[in-house]
Design a protein around this motif. Sequence first.
Motif, PDB file in Angstrom:
ATOM      1  N   ILE A 140       0.838  -1.201   0.000  1.00 32.38           N
ATOM      2  CA  ILE A 140       0.000   0.000   0.000  1.00 32.38           C
ATOM      3  C   ILE A 140       0.875   1.253   0.000  1.00 32.38           C
ATOM      4  CG2 ILE A 140      -1.584   1.361   1.411  1.00 32.38           C
ATOM      5  CD1 ILE A 140      -2.917  -1.277   2.209  1.00 32.38           C
ATOM      6  N   GLU A 141       1.912   1.262   0.829  1.00 38.13           N
ATOM      7  CA  GLU A 141       2.778   2.438   0.903  1.00 38.13           C
ATOM      8  C   GLU A 141       3.598   2.616  -0.371  1.00 38.13           C
ATOM      9  OE1 GLU A 141       3.667   3.101   5.618  1.00 38.13           O
ATOM     10  OE2 GLU A 141       4.926   1.655   4.565  1.00 38.13           O
ATOM     11  N   LYS A 142       4.025   1.515  -0.963  1.00 37.43           N
ATOM     12  CA  LYS A 142       4.883   1.584  -2.153  1.00 37.43           C
ATOM     13  C   LYS A 142       4.103   1.957  -3.400  1.00 37.43           C
ATOM     14  CE  LYS A 142       7.996  -1.262  -4.980  1.00 37.43           C
ATOM     15  NZ  LYS A 142       8.600  -2.626  -5.144  1.00 37.43           N
ATOM     16  N   ASN A 143       2.954   1.354  -3.595  1.00 32.23           N
ATOM     17  CA  ASN A 143       2.202   1.524  -4.844  1.00 32.23           C
ATOM     18  C   ASN A 143       0.919   2.332  -4.699  1.00 32.23           C
ATOM     19  OD1 ASN A 143       4.067  -0.045  -6.366  1.00 32.23           O
ATOM     20  ND2 ASN A 143       3.125  -1.915  -5.591  1.00 32.23           N
ATOM     21  N   GLY A 144       0.638   2.788  -3.493  1.00 34.91           N
ATOM     22  CA  GLY A 144      -0.545   3.616  -3.285  1.00 34.91           C
ATOM     23  C   GLY A 144      -1.858   2.903  -3.533  1.00 34.91           C
ATOM     24  N   SER A 189      -4.102   4.818   9.569  1.00 35.08           N
ATOM     25  CA  SER A 189      -3.311   6.053   9.519  1.00 35.08           C
ATOM     26  C   SER A 189      -2.785   6.365   8.123  1.00 35.08           C
ATOM     27  CB  SER A 189      -2.135   5.973  10.503  1.00 35.08           C
ATOM     28  OG  SER A 189      -1.191   4.999  10.092  1.00 35.08           O
ATOM     29  N   ILE A 190      -2.568   5.335   7.282  1.00 35.70           N
ATOM     30  CA  ILE A 190      -1.955   5.594   5.975  1.00 35.70           C
ATOM     31  C   ILE A 190      -2.966   5.630   4.828  1.00 35.70           C
ATOM     32  CG2 ILE A 190       0.250   4.614   6.662  1.00 35.70           C
ATOM     33  CD1 ILE A 190      -0.407   2.108   5.100  1.00 35.70           C
ATOM     34  N   LEU A 191      -4.126   5.001   4.998  1.00 33.81           N
ATOM     35  CA  LEU A 191      -5.117   4.999   3.926  1.00 33.81           C
ATOM     36  C   LEU A 191      -6.008   6.229   4.044  1.00 33.81           C
ATOM     37  CD1 LEU A 191      -6.190   1.254   3.678  1.00 33.81           C
ATOM     38  CD2 LEU A 191      -5.015   2.591   1.939  1.00 33.81           C
ATOM     39  N   LYS A 192      -6.038   7.041   3.003  1.00 32.94           N
ATOM     40  CA  LYS A 192      -6.860   8.254   3.021  1.00 32.94           C
ATOM     41  C   LYS A 192      -8.331   7.927   2.809  1.00 32.94           C
ATOM     42  CE  LYS A 192      -3.112  11.182   1.325  1.00 32.94           C
ATOM     43  NZ  LYS A 192      -2.650  12.088   0.253  1.00 32.94           N
TER      44      LYS A 192
END
Length: 250
Positions: free
Chosen positions: A47-51, A77-80
């Motif tokens: 998820i962090e690498k490829n959004g 925290s990281i998923l908008k």
Amino acid sequence: MIRISICDDDIEFLEILEKKIIVHLSGCNYKYRIDKFFSGKDLIEEIEKNGLKYDIIFLDIGMPDVSGIEVARRLNSILKSKFILIFTTCLENEWSEGYRCEAFRFILKKRLDLDMEEAMPSILSKYSAGLQKENFVVFKYKYEGEYLSLNMEIQNILYLFKGKNRRILLETTKGRYELLVKPLSYYQEIINDDCFSIFVRNYLINMNKIQDYRKGSFILVNNTKIPLGASKKSQQISKNRYLQFLSERI
């Protein structure tokens, strides 16, 4: 398209759960994509690498590397975008902690069939309700010197354009509106739809509204021509991005 992630260190259970999900999805009209992960770290890194964005996430609580609870906290925290969180577990006493992570359902592995039969209709109903809310976006537009609120259905948006003096123009099937001066990336974020992409820095285009590519330009459904830059390289990059978008819709 419903984007689903399954994360469990038990490969055999992972395969069984995937098949159960497919059975329940076969009766609905949604296209879907299911990604499988064998550890929480892999899911977070992807998820962090490829959004990547997921609508529904099935997450095992008792994983050895990082617990499902910790993974869920990190995802929140990281998923908008909002996602529907489903915990899979062997133990009922883990529920209280899971609900603090905004879990929608718990599925006990020892009664998988029964819990899936109850959970999947509710999960799909929640997804459908969220989809309807996400079909609209609120803009501020300029009218006779004042900025008013505009509630626009996403499917009616053709593109946004950055013009002279940083003016932001919204072109829709309902007409043209002048919006607040903000970066196109700001509007891309509030629309929050994978169909929208920024091209040649000045256009934020709804790729569902592209009907043709002709001589270095996109032709939209209203016959508007969007030039994709003077260089062949710039044109090819834009064309490839659109083709990638189409391939993911198949």
